[in-house]
Design an enzyme around this catalytic site. Structure first.
Site, PDB file in Angstrom:
ATOM      1  CD  GLU A 205      72.311  69.153  67.259  1.00 33.51           C
ATOM      2  OE1 GLU A 205      71.805  70.004  66.500  1.00 33.51           O
ATOM      3  OE2 GLU A 205      73.548  68.897  67.265  1.00 33.51           O
ATOM      4  CG  ASP A 283      76.530  66.604  63.191  1.00 34.72           C
ATOM      5  OD1 ASP A 283      76.066  67.138  62.169  1.00 34.72           O
ATOM      6  OD2 ASP A 283      76.153  66.933  64.344  1.00 34.72           O
TER       7      ASP A 283
HETATM    8  N1  HPA Z   1      73.424  70.998  64.448  1.00 34.40           N
HETATM    9  C1  HPA Z   1      72.903  72.062  63.831  1.00 34.40           C
HETATM   10  N2  HPA Z   1      73.528  72.698  62.870  1.00 34.40           N
HETATM   11  C2  HPA Z   1      74.708  72.247  62.469  1.00 34.40           C
HETATM   12  C3  HPA Z   1      75.284  71.146  63.051  1.00 34.40           C
HETATM   13  C4  HPA Z   1      74.610  70.481  64.097  1.00 34.40           C
HETATM   14  O1  HPA Z   1      75.060  69.479  64.689  1.00 34.40           O
HETATM   15  N3  HPA Z   1      76.476  70.968  62.424  1.00 34.40           N
HETATM   16  C5  HPA Z   1      76.578  71.913  61.478  1.00 34.40           C
HETATM   17  N4  HPA Z   1      75.512  72.700  61.505  1.00 34.40           N
HETATM   18 ZN    ZN Z   2      74.120  68.070  61.692  1.00 35.13          ZN
END
Ligand code: HPA
Ligand code: ZN
Length: 339
Positions: A205, A283
């Site tokens: 990410e 998400d």
């Molecule tokens: N990334 C990492 N941790 C998280 C996310 C995310 O998008 N949403 C909630 N915890």
């Molecule tokens: Zn997530």
């Protein structure tokens, strides 16, 4: 059929959804009120205006503050039920939900309070009326370890989960990615696999492609959550294709957290065309401005997706799910009959 109508009505599964990320401001005020907590914001609008983020950490700081309002079994029930009702209106027929027990146990909330509230709502969700033709949302629960905490803390959480094994399909890894690589959690994931849990992990990410390799090789994940950065590494992409590892992508999250400069630069279509099992998910919809259908619409507009692309994404959402073989076949058939 117009693409937007197709997006809104096609049956679909959601595979990347943090239940704490569905906590809408209206429900925050309601829960804070009944728990005798005064919020530092005076209105829903004022709270929503605070949702401007430059990166993952800025979001997480606000997300954990919101989550700290949840204390009773009823709070976790209401949070989950509100999401399920919303999901039903978007023709989600199956959902796999993340929860972050450490966010709550660290404040003194019992593990059992959290999981009992969530699973009571999931049970009631199986009887929710979706449409004339379709009744009930099926669901699975995935327990995430917070990667900014220690592996020892993750082990304690795994231990709490053992008596609830029947309610949890997989363990995952979320929170602040950079500086907390999958390798930090190899032992606890090995223990979870031995106990019969499947594994997933957020990777690529904000973190590099190397973290995606580690999630695959060391944590033996069945899916990668996000995975955007994989596109920078052709060998990794080939591995993801060969091993048929799905990616659960979240366009509006990527936009809000500036993981992608612009949605027109998002790698989803390139990945889809290469044959990767990519899916679209929301998400943390309460924070990122949209649930699954708004995510599908945003990415479809940005990348000019065709109706066949939308069908492939819906199909992938079932293929990549943790449904058992028969249920998966049933849902794929339901999708094809619908189309
Ligand atoms: N990334 C990492 N941790 C998280 C996310 C995310 O998008 N949403 C909630 N915890
Ligand atoms: Zn997530």
């Amino acid at each position: 059929m117009k693409t937007e109508e197709l997006i809104n009505t096609i049956p679909k599964a959601e595979l990347h959804l943090h239940i704490e990320g569905t906590f809408e401001p209206e429900l925050m005020f309601r829960i804070a009120g009944r728990n005798g907590i005064k919020l530092k914001y005076n209105s829903v609008d004022e709270l929503r205006k605070a949702y401007e983020f430059n990166n993952l950490q800025e979001f997480l700081d606000i997300y954990y503050t919101g989550a700290s309002l949840l204390t009773t079994e009823e709070d976790f029930y209401d949070l989950t039920m509100e999401y399920l009702k919303k999901a039903a209106t978007q023709n989600i027929v199956h959902t796999e939900i993340f929860f972050d027990p450490q966010t709550h146990t660290s404040r003194g909330v019992e593990f059992d309070t959290i999981i009992n509230g969530i699973t009571a709502a999931l049970k009631d969700g199986r009887g929710l009326k979706i449409s004339e033709a379709q009744t009930g949302i099926s669901s699975k629960l995935i327990m995430c370890f917070l990667r900014h905490l220690s592996e020892e803390d993750a082990f304690k959480t795994l231990h709490c989960a053992l008596k609830h094994k029947d309610k949890i399909i997989a363990v995952g890894l979320d929170s602040s990615e950079v500086g907390h690589p999958p390798a930090k959690f190899r032992n606890v994931f090995e223990a979870a696999l031995k106990e019969g849990f499947l594994t997933v992990a957020h990777a690529g990410e904000e973190g590099p492609a190397e973290y995606v390799w580690e999630a695959i090789d060391l944590l033996k994940v069945s899916r990668i959550d996000h995975g955007n950065r994989s596109i920078s590494n052709p060998d990794l992409i080939n591995e993801i294709i060969d091993r048929e590892i799905p990616l659960t992508m979240c366009p509006l999250s990527n936009q809000k957290l500036k993981v992608e400069k612009d949605l027109t630069q998002h790698p989803l279509k390139e990945m889809l065309n290469k044959g990767i099992i990519v899916t679209v998910n929301s998400d943390d919809p309460a924070y990122f401005g949209g649930y699954i259908n708004e995510n599908l619409t945003a990415i479809s507009d940005a990348l000019s997706l065709s109706n066949n692309d939308i069908y492939r994404l819906a199909r992938n959402s079932f293929t990549a799910s943790f449904l058992d073989f028969k249920s998966k076949q049933r849902m794929l058939q339901l999708l094809d009959e619908w189309v």
